[in-house]
Enzyme design. Sequence first.
Site, PDB file in Angstrom:
ATOM      1  N   CYS A 147      20.337 -56.114 -60.255  1.00 13.53           N
ATOM      2  CA  CYS A 147      19.547 -55.990 -59.020  1.00 13.53           C
ATOM      3  C   CYS A 147      20.486 -55.549 -57.915  1.00 13.53           C
ATOM      4  CB  CYS A 147      18.815 -57.303 -58.697  1.00 13.53           C
ATOM      5  SG  CYS A 147      19.892 -58.721 -58.427  1.00 13.53           S
ATOM      6  N   ASN A 149      22.665 -59.462 -56.882  1.00 17.65           N
ATOM      7  CA  ASN A 149      23.011 -60.305 -58.043  1.00 17.65           C
ATOM      8  C   ASN A 149      22.990 -61.793 -57.686  1.00 17.65           C
ATOM      9  OD1 ASN A 149      25.831 -60.800 -60.325  1.00 17.65           O
ATOM     10  ND2 ASN A 149      23.686 -60.772 -60.810  1.00 17.65           N
ATOM     11  N   CYS A 191      19.521 -63.135 -56.698  1.00 18.99           N
ATOM     12  CA  CYS A 191      18.112 -63.552 -56.837  1.00 18.99           C
ATOM     13  C   CYS A 191      17.516 -63.085 -58.169  1.00 18.99           C
ATOM     14  CB  CYS A 191      17.271 -63.045 -55.671  1.00 18.99           C
ATOM     15  SG  CYS A 191      17.754 -63.714 -54.063  1.00 18.99           S
ATOM     16  N   ARG A 192      17.181 -61.792 -58.254  1.00 15.62           N
ATOM     17  CA  ARG A 192      16.378 -61.336 -59.395  1.00 15.62           C
ATOM     18  C   ARG A 192      17.153 -61.243 -60.705  1.00 15.62           C
ATOM     19  NH1 ARG A 192      14.527 -56.082 -56.375  1.00 15.62           N
ATOM     20  NH2 ARG A 192      16.616 -56.488 -55.515  1.00 15.62           N
ATOM     21  N   SER A 193      18.327 -60.599 -60.681  1.00 15.03           N
ATOM     22  CA  SER A 193      19.003 -60.396 -61.979  1.00 15.03           C
ATOM     23  C   SER A 193      19.559 -61.691 -62.574  1.00 15.03           C
ATOM     24  CB  SER A 193      20.066 -59.296 -61.907  1.00 15.03           C
ATOM     25  OG  SER A 193      21.072 -59.582 -60.978  1.00 15.03           O
ATOM     26  N   ASP A 231      11.711 -57.753 -54.351  1.00 16.30           N
ATOM     27  CA  ASP A 231      12.875 -58.450 -53.801  1.00 16.30           C
ATOM     28  C   ASP A 231      12.387 -59.649 -52.976  1.00 16.30           C
ATOM     29  OD1 ASP A 231      15.101 -59.267 -52.453  1.00 16.30           O
ATOM     30  OD2 ASP A 231      15.687 -57.276 -51.759  1.00 16.30           O
TER      31      ASP A 231
HETATM   32  P1  4NP Z   1      18.702 -59.593 -55.253  1.00 12.05           P
HETATM   33  O1  4NP Z   1      18.207 -59.974 -53.768  1.00 12.05           O
HETATM   34  O2  4NP Z   1      19.026 -58.122 -55.225  1.00 12.05           O
HETATM   35  O3  4NP Z   1      17.521 -59.903 -56.096  1.00 12.05           O
HETATM   36  O4  4NP Z   1      19.918 -60.464 -55.541  1.00 12.05           O
HETATM   37  C1  4NP Z   1      18.932 -59.707 -52.612  1.00 12.05           C
HETATM   38  C2  4NP Z   1      20.041 -60.438 -52.314  1.00 12.05           C
HETATM   39  C3  4NP Z   1      20.745 -60.188 -51.136  1.00 12.05           C
HETATM   40  C4  4NP Z   1      20.311 -59.192 -50.279  1.00 12.05           C
HETATM   41  C5  4NP Z   1      19.198 -58.450 -50.587  1.00 12.05           C
HETATM   42  C6  4NP Z   1      18.503 -58.700 -51.764  1.00 12.05           C
HETATM   43  N1  4NP Z   1      21.022 -58.938 -49.078  1.00 12.05           N
HETATM   44  O5  4NP Z   1      20.571 -58.088 -48.301  1.00 12.05           O
HETATM   45  O6  4NP Z   1      22.062 -59.584 -48.840  1.00 12.05           O
END
Ligand code: 4NP
Length: 175
Positions: free
Chosen positions: A17, A20, A22-24, A134
């Site tokens: 993602c 790294n 939340c989703r992945s 997201d």
């Molecule tokens: P992820 O979610 O890609 O599913 O881990 C996010 C985590 C952090 C951020 C955006 C999305 N950020 O903008 O810091």
Amino acid sequence: MPASPPVSPPVSVLFVCLGNICRSPQAEGIFRHMVRELQLHERVHIDSAGTAAYHTGEAPDPRTRATSARRGVPLQHAARPFQVADFDRFDHILAMDRHNLAALVEQARHPQDRSKLRLLRTLDPTADDLSVPDPYYGGAHGFDHVFDVCWAGCAGLLREICAQNAWDYRDVPRL
Ligand code: 4NP
């Protein structure tokens, strides 16, 4: 002494993602759970990474950890950025959304790298949208939705890998 039966090489799977956190890592934890339930954990190597390095070394987001633990999948992961060398280390590279996929396609060195890249939700025949949304800037409900969407994609991926390797597949009870 009779020769040992050939051991099929481990299959390797990387979920990707943006951050790294939340989703992945959620998909990684769910896939680990399913693979362990089917007693395939010695044959499948699983990891996750981010296309951005903002959160390197961090544990999954507390909201992801809380949701996943409540659903029965405790998570343990330290965020790391995707590296081009991951194309050599992994057979299947599953992006969470189209932006992540585009960032990975840009780093692919040749058609063999590109052939490893897919959106996780393409493995879910019931998916109405091909991106895992997201949840980072949204509310608590988003994290439960990510869990459900990742679960469906992971089930499809595991079914495919079992078919490709002639391993027995069964649906893991939904958490
Ligand atoms: P992820 O979610 O890609 O599913 O881990 C996010 C985590 C952090 C951020 C955006 C999305 N950020 O903008 O810091």
